[in-house]
Design an enzyme around this catalytic site. Structure first.
Site, mmCIF file in Angstrom:
data_model
loop_
_atom_site.group_PDB
_atom_site.id
_atom_site.type_symbol
_atom_site.label_atom_id
_atom_site.label_comp_id
_atom_site.label_asym_id
_atom_site.label_seq_id
_atom_site.Cartn_x
_atom_site.Cartn_y
_atom_site.Cartn_z
ATOM 1 N N ARG A 1 0.839 -1.208 0.000
ATOM 2 C CA ARG A 1 0.000 0.000 0.000
ATOM 3 C C ARG A 1 0.874 1.259 0.000
ATOM 4 N NH1 ARG A 1 -5.245 0.255 1.835
ATOM 5 N NH2 ARG A 1 -4.816 2.043 3.186
ATOM 6 N N ARG B 1 9.801 5.400 -3.180
ATOM 7 C CA ARG B 1 10.170 6.334 -4.254
ATOM 8 C C ARG B 1 11.638 6.682 -4.203
ATOM 9 N NH1 ARG B 1 5.930 9.857 -2.421
ATOM 10 N NH2 ARG B 1 4.028 9.174 -3.447
ATOM 11 N N ARG C 1 -9.231 -6.163 13.101
ATOM 12 C CA ARG C 1 -8.472 -5.388 14.076
ATOM 13 C C ARG C 1 -9.360 -4.247 14.508
ATOM 14 N NH1 ARG C 1 -4.773 -7.281 17.030
ATOM 15 N NH2 ARG C 1 -3.521 -5.382 17.189
ATOM 16 N N ARG D 1 0.105 5.561 16.471
ATOM 17 C CA ARG D 1 0.332 6.915 15.953
ATOM 18 C C ARG D 1 -0.395 7.955 16.788
ATOM 19 N NH1 ARG D 1 -2.324 5.384 9.986
ATOM 20 N NH2 ARG D 1 -4.109 4.305 10.828
ATOM 21 N N GLU E 1 -3.586 6.607 18.982
ATOM 22 C CA GLU E 1 -4.315 5.479 18.375
ATOM 23 C C GLU E 1 -3.680 4.163 18.818
ATOM 24 O OE1 GLU E 1 -5.087 5.995 14.156
ATOM 25 O OE2 GLU E 1 -4.942 3.834 13.844
ATOM 26 N N TYR F 1 -10.166 -4.527 2.480
ATOM 27 C CA TYR F 1 -9.413 -3.359 2.949
ATOM 28 C C TYR F 1 -9.560 -2.233 1.915
ATOM 29 C CZ TYR F 1 -5.217 -1.350 5.340
ATOM 30 O OH TYR F 1 -4.337 -0.580 6.048
ATOM 31 N N ASP G 1 -10.210 1.595 0.492
ATOM 32 C CA ASP G 1 -10.127 3.015 0.806
ATOM 33 C C ASP G 1 -11.454 3.671 0.402
ATOM 34 O OD1 ASP G 1 -7.602 3.306 1.975
ATOM 35 O OD2 ASP G 1 -6.628 3.170 0.017
HETATM 36 P P1 FAD Z 1 -18.216 2.058 7.291
HETATM 37 O O1 FAD Z 1 -17.690 3.441 7.238
HETATM 38 O O2 FAD Z 1 -17.674 1.131 8.312
HETATM 39 O O3 FAD Z 1 -19.808 2.149 7.428
HETATM 40 C C1 FAD Z 1 -20.605 1.036 7.750
HETATM 41 C C2 FAD Z 1 -21.712 1.532 8.656
HETATM 42 O O4 FAD Z 1 -22.631 0.470 8.895
HETATM 43 C C3 FAD Z 1 -21.183 1.970 10.022
HETATM 44 O O5 FAD Z 1 -21.584 3.306 10.293
HETATM 45 C C4 FAD Z 1 -21.811 0.968 10.986
HETATM 46 O O6 FAD Z 1 -22.118 1.528 12.244
HETATM 47 C C5 FAD Z 1 -23.067 0.562 10.235
HETATM 48 N N1 FAD Z 1 -23.578 -0.733 10.646
HETATM 49 C C6 FAD Z 1 -22.888 -1.885 10.808
HETATM 50 N N2 FAD Z 1 -23.704 -2.865 11.236
HETATM 51 C C7 FAD Z 1 -24.941 -2.327 11.348
HETATM 52 C C8 FAD Z 1 -26.201 -2.828 11.775
HETATM 53 N N3 FAD Z 1 -26.350 -4.101 12.177
HETATM 54 N N4 FAD Z 1 -27.270 -1.998 11.781
HETATM 55 C C9 FAD Z 1 -27.145 -0.691 11.402
HETATM 56 N N5 FAD Z 1 -25.965 -0.164 10.998
HETATM 57 C C10 FAD Z 1 -24.879 -0.968 10.966
HETATM 58 N N6 FAD Z 1 -9.772 5.491 3.547
HETATM 59 C C11 FAD Z 1 -9.196 6.443 2.771
HETATM 60 O O7 FAD Z 1 -9.558 6.579 1.604
HETATM 61 N N7 FAD Z 1 -8.247 7.289 3.278
HETATM 62 C C12 FAD Z 1 -7.809 7.207 4.557
HETATM 63 O O8 FAD Z 1 -6.955 7.979 4.982
HETATM 64 C C13 FAD Z 1 -8.379 6.199 5.393
HETATM 65 N N8 FAD Z 1 -7.983 6.071 6.661
HETATM 66 C C14 FAD Z 1 -8.551 5.122 7.448
HETATM 67 C C15 FAD Z 1 -8.130 5.038 8.762
HETATM 68 C C16 FAD Z 1 -8.700 4.105 9.605
HETATM 69 C C17 FAD Z 1 -8.241 4.030 11.023
HETATM 70 C C18 FAD Z 1 -9.701 3.232 9.103
HETATM 71 C C19 FAD Z 1 -10.327 2.206 10.011
HETATM 72 C C20 FAD Z 1 -10.120 3.314 7.801
HETATM 73 C C21 FAD Z 1 -9.548 4.250 6.944
HETATM 74 N N9 FAD Z 1 -9.953 4.393 5.627
HETATM 75 C C22 FAD Z 1 -9.383 5.345 4.835
HETATM 76 C C23 FAD Z 1 -10.998 3.515 5.048
HETATM 77 C C24 FAD Z 1 -12.410 4.116 5.149
HETATM 78 O O9 FAD Z 1 -12.773 4.286 6.497
HETATM 79 C C25 FAD Z 1 -13.393 3.157 4.479
HETATM 80 O O10 FAD Z 1 -13.001 2.873 3.155
HETATM 81 C C26 FAD Z 1 -14.825 3.674 4.407
HETATM 82 O O11 FAD Z 1 -15.195 4.441 5.518
HETATM 83 C C27 FAD Z 1 -15.728 2.475 4.306
HETATM 84 O O12 FAD Z 1 -17.065 2.862 4.153
HETATM 85 P P2 FAD Z 1 -18.193 1.765 4.374
HETATM 86 O O13 FAD Z 1 -19.482 2.462 4.138
HETATM 87 O O14 FAD Z 1 -17.892 0.552 3.607
HETATM 88 O O15 FAD Z 1 -18.032 1.316 5.905
HETATM 89 N N1 UDP Z 2 3.428 0.721 7.828
HETATM 90 C C1 UDP Z 2 4.622 0.608 8.509
HETATM 91 N N2 UDP Z 2 5.171 1.723 9.058
HETATM 92 C C2 UDP Z 2 4.590 2.932 8.972
HETATM 93 C C3 UDP Z 2 3.375 3.047 8.274
HETATM 94 C C4 UDP Z 2 2.807 1.917 7.722
HETATM 95 O O1 UDP Z 2 5.165 -0.475 8.624
HETATM 96 O O2 UDP Z 2 5.136 3.913 9.505
HETATM 97 C C5 UDP Z 2 2.840 -0.508 7.260
HETATM 98 C C6 UDP Z 2 1.862 -1.193 8.227
HETATM 99 O O3 UDP Z 2 1.980 -2.578 8.049
HETATM 100 C C7 UDP Z 2 0.514 -0.721 7.728
HETATM 101 C C8 UDP Z 2 0.756 -0.705 6.219
HETATM 102 O O4 UDP Z 2 2.102 -0.220 6.093
HETATM 103 O O5 UDP Z 2 -0.511 -1.593 8.088
HETATM 104 C C9 UDP Z 2 -0.176 0.159 5.431
HETATM 105 O O6 UDP Z 2 -0.104 1.482 5.940
HETATM 106 P P1 UDP Z 2 -1.311 2.494 5.764
HETATM 107 O O7 UDP Z 2 -0.844 3.819 6.253
HETATM 108 O O8 UDP Z 2 -1.838 2.383 4.402
HETATM 109 O O9 UDP Z 2 -2.362 1.904 6.804
HETATM 110 P P2 UDP Z 2 -3.772 2.493 7.293
HETATM 111 O O10 UDP Z 2 -3.739 3.980 7.113
HETATM 112 O O11 UDP Z 2 -4.781 1.806 6.432
HETATM 113 O O12 UDP Z 2 -3.822 2.101 8.707
#
Ligand code: FAD
Ligand code: UDP
Length: 370
Positions: A170, A174, A247, A278, A304, A352, A354
């Site tokens: 991911r 560079r 997780r 982080r 976090e 997984y 985005d």
């Molecule tokens: P979700 O956002 O999980 O929405 C699903 C919804 O369904 C939730 O609100 C949940 O409460 C609801 N739900 C579940 N079960 C039920 C039920 N039984 N009844 C009613 N409601 C229910 N993506 C990026 O592009 N850039 C980023 O920088 C990025 N950072 C991230 C960092 C973290 C820590 C995490 C966890 C994810 C990150 N993502 C990022 C990914 C991003 O969060 C997801 O791609 C996106 O939010 C997924 O949307 P979704 O609708 O599939 O799921």
């Molecule tokens: N990662 C790492 N060191 C860092 C940042 C990321 O080893 O400082 C690795 C780690 O395994 C992580 C993966 O790269 O799960 C992908 O990172 P990303 O930032 O895409 O994870 P997310 O934002 O989805 O948590």
């Protein structure tokens, strides 16, 4: 009677709701949390949009998706450049010429490549079969030991040797001086936060929050002809084939009486001992840096922590290793037999994804339902 009941008001659910409504369908959205926007949710604290479920930076190479989201919000010009802190040593991310210079003092791409090649040979890595081998093959052992191993093992609660290689791919590697974390043509944060963006998407659509679909399945099913389900797929089937692993995360959020805590939106703690992965300092996601605190004298930070998911926790990351992929495939067979339920999103597809990928998938899948 509704045409569609959409379970989950995250991005997948919201895009489906918008598209189906615009196509003339009657839609009801139910959400078990007390707010919309899923994991992208932002809440306002001290005038700062706090990313409640972790840092969310919108990035995409898909012009169609970029144009689509900008119908609902304008985006600031934010470039994600997290910094790694390894026991007090600071390194640039993603792995690029700045990182190689900080690690080894090398200056040119040829010197950096030579170092990596030498370390790869010494480690005797062939075709990478897991995350450890993939990482060493990409950036060598020094960077693996200092910037990857500790962080990854905290993040996933598993040894790098037991994790799939794709996770580390991911991150860009560079041989240019470029700290932009994403290889994306478009990148930014919605002005006003993600909650505002999703609320614009859901304008004019009935949304019931604090409703858990799985607790009142029969009653809710009776309200609609078809269901779009974006919750965890294994929960939908009452975990009948077994539990998929996720997780989970825990955030410790603090308001500090200083304007600038760490000078960057995201600092990764890449050693194995620091208990969190982080620290986010939310004000730096916004446009217009304010390090003197003239507009915002305070700052909000979140530590976090990554933990193994157990029933009742929020599932954040699917663990797409072999065991879980095989179990998901068995759930997928059940999905194939459903006539009136469509599964989507990060939890519904156990993928997984985005945000841009979730939006693209929703836009594509919803076409067949209009
Ligand atoms: P979700 O956002 O999980 O929405 C699903 C919804 O369904 C939730 O609100 C949940 O409460 C609801 N739900 C579940 N079960 C039920 C039920 N039984 N009844 C009613 N409601 C229910 N993506 C990026 O592009 N850039 C980023 O920088 C990025 N950072 C991230 C960092 C973290 C820590 C995490 C966890 C994810 C990150 N993502 C990022 C990914 C991003 O969060 C997801 O791609 C996106 O939010 C997924 O949307 P979704 O609708 O599939 O799921
Ligand atoms: N990662 C790492 N060191 C860092 C940042 C990321 O080893 O400082 C690795 C780690 O395994 C992580 C993966 O790269 O799960 C992908 O990172 P990303 O930032 O895409 O994870 P997310 O934002 O989805 O948590």
């Amino acid at each position: 009677m509704f045409d569609y009941l959409i379970v989950g008001a995250g991005l997948y659910g919201a895009v489906c709701a918008r598209e189906l409504t615009d196509a003339g369908k009657k839609v009801l959205v139910v959400e078990k949390r007390n707010h919309i926007a899923g994991n992208a949710y932002t809440d306002s604290m001290e005038g700062i949009h706090v990313h409640k479920y972790g840092a969310h930076i919108f990035h995409t190479n898909d012009t169609y998706v970029w144009d689509y989201v900008r119908r609902f919000a304008s985006f600031n010009r934010f470039t994600n450049s997290p910094v790694a802190n390894y026991k007090g040593e600071i390194y640039s991310l993603p792995f690029n010429m700045y990182t190689f210079h900080q690690m080894w003092g090398v200056v040119t791409p040829a010197e950096a490549k030579e170092r990596i090649e030498k370390q790869r040979e010494e480690a005797n890595v062939g075709e990478p079969a897991n995350l450890e081998e993939q990482a060493i093959s990409l950036v060598g052992t020094d960077i693996y030991e200092k910037l990857i191993k500790g962080y990854t093992e905290k993040q996933w609660g598993r040894q790098c040797r037991d994790l799939p290689a794709f996770i580390i791919k991911r991150l860009p590697v560079r041989f240019t001086y470029d700290n932009n974390y994403f290889n994306a043509l478009y990148q930014g944060i919605p002005v006003g936060g993600y909650t505002k963006l999703v609320s614009r998407m859901l304008e004019g659509i009935e949304v019931r929050t604090n409703v858990d679909y799985l607790s009142s399945k029969e009653e809710l099913n009776a309200l609609a002809k078809k269901i779009i389900y974006t919750g965890p797929i294994d929960a939908f089937y009452g975990y009948s084939l077994g539990t998929l692993e996720y997780r989970s995360l825990r955030f410790e959020t603090e308001i500090l009486d200083i304007p600038n805590y760490q000078g960057n939106a995201v600092v990764n703690y890449t050693d194995g001992e620091t208990p969190y992965t982080r620290i986010l300092e939310h004000k730096w996601f916004e446009f217009g840096k304010d390090e003197n605190g003239e507009d915002l004298p305070k700052t909000v930070i979140s530590r976090e922590y990554s933990l193994e998911w157990k029933a009742g926790d929020e599932p954040y990351y699917p663990v797409n290793d072999e065991k879980n992929t095989a179990l998901y495939a068995r759930y997928k067979e059940l999905v194939g037999r459903e006539e009136n339920v469509i599964f989507g999103g990060r939890l519904g597809e156990y993928k997984y994804y985005d945000m841009d990928q979730v939006i693209a998938a929703a836009l594509q899948n919803v076409e067949l339902l209009k």
